[in-house]
Design an enzyme around this catalytic site. Structure first.
Site, PDB file in Angstrom:
ATOM      1  N   THR A   6      -6.137  -1.113  10.282  1.00 13.52           N
ATOM      2  CA  THR A   6      -6.961  -2.139   9.652  1.00 13.52           C
ATOM      3  C   THR A   6      -8.305  -2.299  10.360  1.00 13.52           C
ATOM      4  OG1 THR A   6      -7.087  -4.542   9.360  1.00 13.52           O
ATOM      5  CG2 THR A   6      -5.640  -3.786  11.088  1.00 13.52           C
ATOM      6  N   ASP A   7      -9.281  -2.828   9.633  1.00 13.29           N
ATOM      7  CA  ASP A   7     -10.571  -3.138  10.264  1.00 13.29           C
ATOM      8  C   ASP A   7     -10.471  -4.369  11.164  1.00 13.29           C
ATOM      9  OD1 ASP A   7     -10.268  -5.046   8.276  1.00 13.29           O
ATOM     10  OD2 ASP A   7     -12.274  -4.800   7.412  1.00 13.29           O
ATOM     11  N   GLU A   8      -9.342  -5.110  11.061  1.00 14.53           N
ATOM     12  CA  GLU A   8      -9.235  -6.356  11.830  1.00 14.53           C
ATOM     13  C   GLU A   8      -9.148  -6.096  13.334  1.00 14.53           C
ATOM     14  OE1 GLU A   8      -6.725  -9.340  10.029  1.00 14.53           O
ATOM     15  OE2 GLU A   8      -6.947  -8.418   8.067  1.00 14.53           O
TER      16      GLU A   8
ATOM     17  N   ALA B 146       4.738  -2.066   8.772  1.00 15.91           N
ATOM     18  CA  ALA B 146       4.194  -3.063   9.697  1.00 15.91           C
ATOM     19  C   ALA B 146       4.521  -4.453   9.194  1.00 15.91           C
ATOM     20  CB  ALA B 146       2.663  -2.915   9.787  1.00 15.91           C
TER      21      ALA B 146
ATOM     22  N   LEU C  59      -4.144 -13.445  -0.179  1.00 12.93           N
ATOM     23  CA  LEU C  59      -5.058 -14.289  -0.954  1.00 12.93           C
ATOM     24  C   LEU C  59      -5.035 -14.015  -2.460  1.00 12.93           C
ATOM     25  CD1 LEU C  59      -7.359 -16.450  -0.816  1.00 12.93           C
ATOM     26  CD2 LEU C  59      -8.951 -14.520  -0.856  1.00 12.93           C
TER      27      LEU C  59
ATOM     28  N   TYR D 235      -1.600 -10.429  14.738  1.00 14.29           N
ATOM     29  CA  TYR D 235      -1.511  -9.261  13.847  1.00 14.29           C
ATOM     30  C   TYR D 235      -2.492  -8.179  14.284  1.00 14.29           C
ATOM     31  CZ  TYR D 235      -2.667  -6.304   9.824  1.00 14.29           C
ATOM     32  OH  TYR D 235      -2.943  -5.223   9.020  1.00 14.29           O
TER      33      TYR D 235
ATOM     34  N   ASN E 153      -7.299  -4.838   1.034  1.00 16.26           N
ATOM     35  CA  ASN E 153      -6.932  -4.185  -0.232  1.00 16.26           C
ATOM     36  C   ASN E 153      -6.511  -5.217  -1.270  1.00 16.26           C
ATOM     37  OD1 ASN E 153      -5.371  -0.973   0.517  1.00 16.26           O
ATOM     38  ND2 ASN E 153      -7.081  -1.967   1.538  1.00 16.26           N
TER      39      ASN E 153
ATOM     40  N   TYR F 135      -8.858 -21.854   2.807  1.00 22.28           N
ATOM     41  CA  TYR F 135      -8.946 -22.266   4.207  1.00 22.28           C
ATOM     42  C   TYR F 135     -10.392 -22.649   4.552  1.00 22.28           C
ATOM     43  CZ  TYR F 135      -4.421 -19.800   4.606  1.00 22.28           C
ATOM     44  OH  TYR F 135      -3.136 -19.362   4.441  1.00 22.28           O
TER      45      TYR F 135
ATOM     46  N   LYS G  21      -1.825  -4.410  15.810  1.00 20.83           N
ATOM     47  CA  LYS G  21      -2.308  -3.170  15.176  1.00 20.83           C
ATOM     48  C   LYS G  21      -3.220  -2.403  16.144  1.00 20.83           C
ATOM     49  CE  LYS G  21      -1.782  -1.759  11.585  1.00 20.83           C
ATOM     50  NZ  LYS G  21      -0.731  -0.892  10.969  1.00 20.83           N
TER      51      LYS G  21
ATOM     52  N   ILE H 161       0.839  -1.207   0.000  1.00 20.53           N
ATOM     53  CA  ILE H 161       0.000   0.000   0.000  1.00 20.53           C
ATOM     54  C   ILE H 161       0.872   1.255   0.000  1.00 20.53           C
ATOM     55  CG2 ILE H 161      -1.960   1.182   1.067  1.00 20.53           C
ATOM     56  CD1 ILE H 161      -2.680  -1.439   2.436  1.00 20.53           C
TER      57      ILE H 161
ATOM     58  N   ARG I 270     -14.739 -11.217   3.315  1.00 23.25           N
ATOM     59  CA  ARG I 270     -13.908 -10.032   3.428  1.00 23.25           C
ATOM     60  C   ARG I 270     -14.516  -8.940   2.536  1.00 23.25           C
ATOM     61  NH1 ARG I 270     -12.599 -12.600   7.091  1.00 23.25           N
ATOM     62  NH2 ARG I 270     -10.538 -13.287   7.775  1.00 23.25           N
TER      63      ARG I 270
ATOM     64  N   THR J 120       7.673  -4.813  15.604  1.00 22.74           N
ATOM     65  CA  THR J 120       7.514  -3.739  14.603  1.00 22.74           C
ATOM     66  C   THR J 120       6.229  -2.937  14.828  1.00 22.74           C
ATOM     67  OG1 THR J 120       8.924  -4.580  12.856  1.00 22.74           O
ATOM     68  CG2 THR J 120       6.989  -3.347  12.147  1.00 22.74           C
TER      69      THR J 120
HETATM   70  P1  NAD Z   1       3.333  -4.885   3.350  1.00 18.59           P
HETATM   71  O1  NAD Z   1       3.679  -6.059   4.200  1.00 18.59           O
HETATM   72  O2  NAD Z   1       3.154  -5.076   1.887  1.00 18.59           O
HETATM   73  O3  NAD Z   1       4.461  -3.751   3.511  1.00 18.59           O
HETATM   74  C1  NAD Z   1       5.012  -3.424   4.758  1.00 18.59           C
HETATM   75  C2  NAD Z   1       6.226  -2.536   4.511  1.00 18.59           C
HETATM   76  O4  NAD Z   1       6.750  -2.141   5.789  1.00 18.59           O
HETATM   77  C3  NAD Z   1       7.373  -3.257   3.769  1.00 18.59           C
HETATM   78  O5  NAD Z   1       7.898  -2.405   2.770  1.00 18.59           O
HETATM   79  C4  NAD Z   1       8.390  -3.524   4.861  1.00 18.59           C
HETATM   80  O6  NAD Z   1       9.731  -3.575   4.369  1.00 18.59           O
HETATM   81  C5  NAD Z   1       8.159  -2.348   5.785  1.00 18.59           C
HETATM   82  N1  NAD Z   1       8.570  -2.645   7.171  1.00 18.59           N
HETATM   83  C6  NAD Z   1       8.234  -3.725   7.918  1.00 18.59           C
HETATM   84  N2  NAD Z   1       8.816  -3.654   9.129  1.00 18.59           N
HETATM   85  C7  NAD Z   1       9.508  -2.484   9.147  1.00 18.59           C
HETATM   86  C8  NAD Z   1      10.296  -1.838  10.130  1.00 18.59           C
HETATM   87  N3  NAD Z   1      10.489  -2.397  11.329  1.00 18.59           N
HETATM   88  N4  NAD Z   1      10.852  -0.648   9.833  1.00 18.59           N
HETATM   89  C9  NAD Z   1      10.655  -0.072   8.622  1.00 18.59           C
HETATM   90  N5  NAD Z   1       9.934  -0.650   7.632  1.00 18.59           N
HETATM   91  C10 NAD Z   1       9.359  -1.844   7.907  1.00 18.59           C
HETATM   92  O7  NAD Z   1       2.053  -4.240   4.027  1.00 18.59           O
HETATM   93  P2  NAD Z   1       0.789  -3.530   3.345  1.00 18.59           P
HETATM   94  O8  NAD Z   1      -0.189  -4.557   2.959  1.00 18.59           O
HETATM   95  O9  NAD Z   1       1.262  -2.539   2.359  1.00 18.59           O
HETATM   96  O10 NAD Z   1       0.184  -2.758   4.607  1.00 18.59           O
HETATM   97  C11 NAD Z   1       0.633  -1.441   4.931  1.00 18.59           C
HETATM   98  C12 NAD Z   1      -0.122  -0.955   6.164  1.00 18.59           C
HETATM   99  O11 NAD Z   1      -1.518  -0.936   5.894  1.00 18.59           O
HETATM  100  C13 NAD Z   1       0.071  -1.828   7.396  1.00 18.59           C
HETATM  101  O12 NAD Z   1       0.186  -0.990   8.516  1.00 18.59           O
HETATM  102  C14 NAD Z   1      -1.207  -2.651   7.455  1.00 18.59           C
HETATM  103  O13 NAD Z   1      -1.524  -3.005   8.794  1.00 18.59           O
HETATM  104  C15 NAD Z   1      -2.215  -1.667   6.888  1.00 18.59           C
HETATM  105  N6  NAD Z   1      -3.390  -2.266   6.216  1.00 18.59           N
HETATM  106  C16 NAD Z   1      -3.213  -3.219   5.246  1.00 18.59           C
HETATM  107  C17 NAD Z   1      -4.330  -3.735   4.590  1.00 18.59           C
HETATM  108  C18 NAD Z   1      -4.180  -4.754   3.461  1.00 18.59           C
HETATM  109  O14 NAD Z   1      -5.191  -5.237   2.947  1.00 18.59           O
HETATM  110  N7  NAD Z   1      -2.967  -5.083   3.019  1.00 18.59           N
HETATM  111  C19 NAD Z   1      -5.611  -3.294   4.934  1.00 18.59           C
HETATM  112  C20 NAD Z   1      -5.736  -2.320   5.943  1.00 18.59           C
HETATM  113  C21 NAD Z   1      -4.613  -1.808   6.566  1.00 18.59           C
HETATM  114  P1  TYD Z   2      -5.396 -12.525   3.571  1.00 20.90           P
HETATM  115  O1  TYD Z   2      -5.123 -12.071   2.171  1.00 20.90           O
HETATM  116  O2  TYD Z   2      -4.290 -13.218   4.312  1.00 20.90           O
HETATM  117  O3  TYD Z   2      -5.947 -11.264   4.378  1.00 20.90           O
HETATM  118  P2  TYD Z   2      -6.578 -11.182   5.883  1.00 20.90           P
HETATM  119  O4  TYD Z   2      -6.292 -12.427   6.600  1.00 20.90           O
HETATM  120  O5  TYD Z   2      -5.837 -10.011   6.442  1.00 20.90           O
HETATM  121  O6  TYD Z   2      -8.035 -10.921   5.696  1.00 20.90           O
HETATM  122  O7  TYD Z   2      -6.624 -13.525   3.544  1.00 20.90           O
HETATM  123  C1  TYD Z   2      -7.897 -13.140   3.058  1.00 20.90           C
HETATM  124  C2  TYD Z   2      -8.852 -14.279   3.322  1.00 20.90           C
HETATM  125  O8  TYD Z   2      -8.454 -15.398   2.515  1.00 20.90           O
HETATM  126  C3  TYD Z   2      -8.825 -14.770   4.765  1.00 20.90           C
HETATM  127  O9  TYD Z   2     -10.161 -15.111   5.152  1.00 20.90           O
HETATM  128  C4  TYD Z   2      -7.971 -16.025   4.725  1.00 20.90           C
HETATM  129  C5  TYD Z   2      -8.191 -16.554   3.327  1.00 20.90           C
HETATM  130  N1  TYD Z   2      -7.040 -17.251   2.699  1.00 20.90           N
HETATM  131  C6  TYD Z   2      -7.213 -18.530   2.133  1.00 20.90           C
HETATM  132  O10 TYD Z   2      -8.329 -19.100   2.158  1.00 20.90           O
HETATM  133  N2  TYD Z   2      -6.146 -19.124   1.548  1.00 20.90           N
HETATM  134  C7  TYD Z   2      -4.908 -18.541   1.508  1.00 20.90           C
HETATM  135  O11 TYD Z   2      -3.942 -19.154   0.976  1.00 20.90           O
HETATM  136  C8  TYD Z   2      -4.749 -17.229   2.088  1.00 20.90           C
HETATM  137  C9  TYD Z   2      -3.414 -16.537   2.058  1.00 20.90           C
HETATM  138  C10 TYD Z   2      -5.853 -16.631   2.651  1.00 20.90           C
END
Ligand code: NAD
Ligand code: TYD
Length: 362
Positions: free
Chosen positions: A141-143, A97, A206, A166, A196, A223, A170, A23, A230, A114
Site C-alpha cells: 500500500t501507499d500508506e 492481510a 469508505l 496497519y 482501490n 470522519y 505493511k 482485490i 485519497r 498476519t
Molecule cells: P481484504 O481485507 O478484502 O482481503 C484480505 C483477504 O486475506 C481475505 O480474503 C482474508 O480472508 C485473507 N486473510 C487474512 N488473514 C489471513 C491469513 N492469516 N491467512 C490467509 N488468509 C488471510 O483486503 P484487500 O482490500 O483485498 O487487500 C488485499 C491486499 O492489498 C492487502 O495486502 C492490502 O494491504 C493491499 N492493498 C489494499 C488496498 C485497498 O485499497 N484495499 C490498496 C493497496 C494495497
Molecule cells: P478507508 O476506506 O478505511 O481506507 P484508508 O483508511 O485505507 O484510506 O477510508 C478512506 C478514507 O475515508 C479515510 O480518509 C477515512 C475515511 N472514512 C470516513 O470518513 N468514514 C468512514 O466511515 C470510513 C470507513 C472511512
C-alpha cells in the site's frame, strides 16, 4: 530501463494468498478471464471476516482444473509448504492481510500477526523452494509512506514513515520481502498502490459502506471535516498493474500504482449520494441522500493526504488505468445495488456454510 519489448515472464501454477478478499478475488478473475495465462491458480485463504470464497463461485465453475481453493492460514508454515508442493507452484502473489485501518487502531495484534508474522512464514516457505520458485510478488500500500501535505506525491524513492498499526505492519512486511531478496536472493517484485474501489469490497471501507448506508437511509459517518484526500483507483486497474509487474518487471523491482484521481472524502461521499439518488428509489422522506451525512469524531492519527506518482510504471511497463472515476464509481454503485445476495452473505457470514458445502469433501 525500457522493458516494453522484453519477453514476458510466464508461470504454470500461481498461488494467490488472500484470493477470497476484495482485490485478490478481482485479481484471480482478471487473470483467468482477461489475460493469456493458461495455467492454474490456487487461492490460499483463511477466510477471515473479510474473505468470501463465494465471490469466485462463477470462476470455480467456469475454470474446472484451473482454479483450486485451499482453506488455510499464511501463519501456518507447514500448510503453506504443503500447498506449494501439492500444486507445483512456481509463483506466489501475496495479498492476504488484515487490511482495515480502523480495525488496526482497535485490534493491532491481528495486524502484526498476519501482516508481519504471516508474511515471514510465507517468505520462509518460498525460500525453501529454491529455484522452483520463479517469482514472489508482494502487494502493498501507499500508506507505508505516511502522509502528504497539500502538495507532492509518493514515489518508489519516498522514505517509509507509516503512522497507523496497519501501515506499520505493511511496512514491516515490505522490509521483510526486500530483506529476503537481498539476503537469500528470493526473486521478488513489489507494488505499493493507492485506495482501490470496485466490486466485492467488504462494506467496512469508505465507498461500499457509504453506498449501502445511503441505499438503506442510514447515517453516513464522515470522519472530521471530510477534507482528507485519497487517490482512488479501480480495482481492475490495480490487478492489471500487478499482472504487468509480475510478467514484465525486472526481478527485485518496486512500482508505485495510483489512479491520478485525488478526491476529498466529503466529495467522494457526495458523489455516491448523488449516484444512489439517481439509481435507487428515493428515500421515504423524499430528502436527498446527502442529508444523511454526519461529521463524526476523526480517526486517530488520520493521514491527511495520499497521492501517487506512478510515472515509473507508465514509462517502464506501459501501464495506465483504463477506468475513469466517473464511470468507475457509477459501475460500482450499480454493482452493489444488483448484488444484495453477496452483500447479505458477507454481512451474515452465510458464505461459511457455502464453503463447507463446496469444499469440505476435498
Ligand atoms: P481484504 O481485507 O478484502 O482481503 C484480505 C483477504 O486475506 C481475505 O480474503 C482474508 O480472508 C485473507 N486473510 C487474512 N488473514 C489471513 C491469513 N492469516 N491467512 C490467509 N488468509 C488471510 O483486503 P484487500 O482490500 O483485498 O487487500 C488485499 C491486499 O492489498 C492487502 O495486502 C492490502 O494491504 C493491499 N492493498 C489494499 C488496498 C485497498 O485499497 N484495499 C490498496 C493497496 C494495497
Ligand atoms: P478507508 O476506506 O478505511 O481506507 P484508508 O483508511 O485505507 O484510506 O477510508 C478512506 C478514507 O475515508 C479515510 O480518509 C477515512 C475515511 N472514512 C470516513 O470518513 N468514514 C468512514 O466511515 C470510513 C470507513 C472511512
Amino acid at each position: 530501463m525500457d522493458l516494453k519489448t522484453q519477453k514476458m515472464r510466464t508461470f504454470n501454477n500461481i498461488l494467490v494468498t488472500g484470493g477470497a478478499g476484495f482485490i485478490g478475488s478481482n485479481f484471480i478473475r482478471y487473470v483467468l478471464t482477461k489475460t493469456d495465462f493458461a495455467g492454474r491458480i490456487v487461492n490460499y485463504d483463511a477466510l477471515t471476516y473479510a474473505g468470501n470464497a463465494e465471490s469466485l463461485a462463477d470462476v470455480a465453475q467456469a475454470f474446472p482444473g484451473r482454479y483450486e481453493f485451499v482453506h488455510a492460514d499464511i501463519r501456518d508454515g507447514a500448510a503453506v509448504a504443503a500447498a506449494l508442493e501439492k500444486y507445483s507452484v512456481d509463483a506466489i502473489v501475496h495479498f492476504a492481510a488484515e487490511s482495515h485501518v480502523d480495525r488496526s487502531i482497535t485490534s493491532p495484534d491481528d495486524f502484526v500477526q498476519t501482516n508481519i508474522v504471516g508474511t515471514f512464514r510465507l517468505l520462509e516457505a518460498a525460500r525453501a523452494m529454491g529455484r522452483k520458485l520463479a517469482l514472489f510478488h508482494h502487494v502493498s500500500t501507499d500508506e507505508v509512506f505516511g502522509s502528504l501535505g497539500e502538495t507532492g506525491f509518493f514515489s518508489e524513492t519516498t522514505p517509509y514513515a507509516p503512522h497507523s498499526p496497519y501501515s506499520a505492519s505493511k511496512a514491516g512486511s515490505d522490509h521483510l520481502v526486500r530483506a529476503f531478496r537481498d539476503t537469500y536472493g528470493l526473486p521478488v517484485t513489489l507494488t505499493n498502490c493507492s485506495n482501490n474501489y470496485g466490486p466485492y469490497q467488504f462494506p467496512e471501507k469508505l465507498i461500499p459502506l457509504m453506498i449501502l448506508n445511503a441505499l438503506e437511509g442510514k447515517e453516513l459517518p464522515v470522519y472530521g471535516e471530510g477534507t482528507n484526500v485519497r487517490d482512488w483507483l479501480h480495482v481492475e486497474d490495480h490487478c492489471e498493474a500487478i499482472w504487468t509487474v509480475m510478467t514484465k518487471a525486472a526481478i527485485g523491482e518496486t512500482y508505485c500504482v495510483g489512479g491520478r484521481n485525488e478526491m476529498r472524502n466529503i466529495d467522494v461521499v457526495g458523489k455516491i449520494c448523488a449516484l444512489v439518488d439517481t439509481l435507487a428509489p428515493p428515500l421515504a422522506s423524499g430528502a436527498p441522500r446527502s442529508s444523511l451525512i454526519r461529521h463524526v469524531k476523526d480517526r486517530l492519527g488520520h493521514d491527511r493526504r495520499y497521492a501517487i506518482d506512478c510515472s515509473k510504471l507508465e514509462r517502464d511497463l506501459g501501464w495506465k488505468p483504463a477506468h475513469d472515476a466517473k464511470t468507475g464509481f457509477e459501475e460500482t454503485v450499480k454493482w452493489y445495488l444488483a448484488s444484495s445476495r453477496w452483500v447479505d452473505s458477507v454481512r451474515t457470514g452465510a458464505y461459511r456454510n457455502w464453503i463447507e458445502r463446496n469444499y469440505a469433501s476435498r
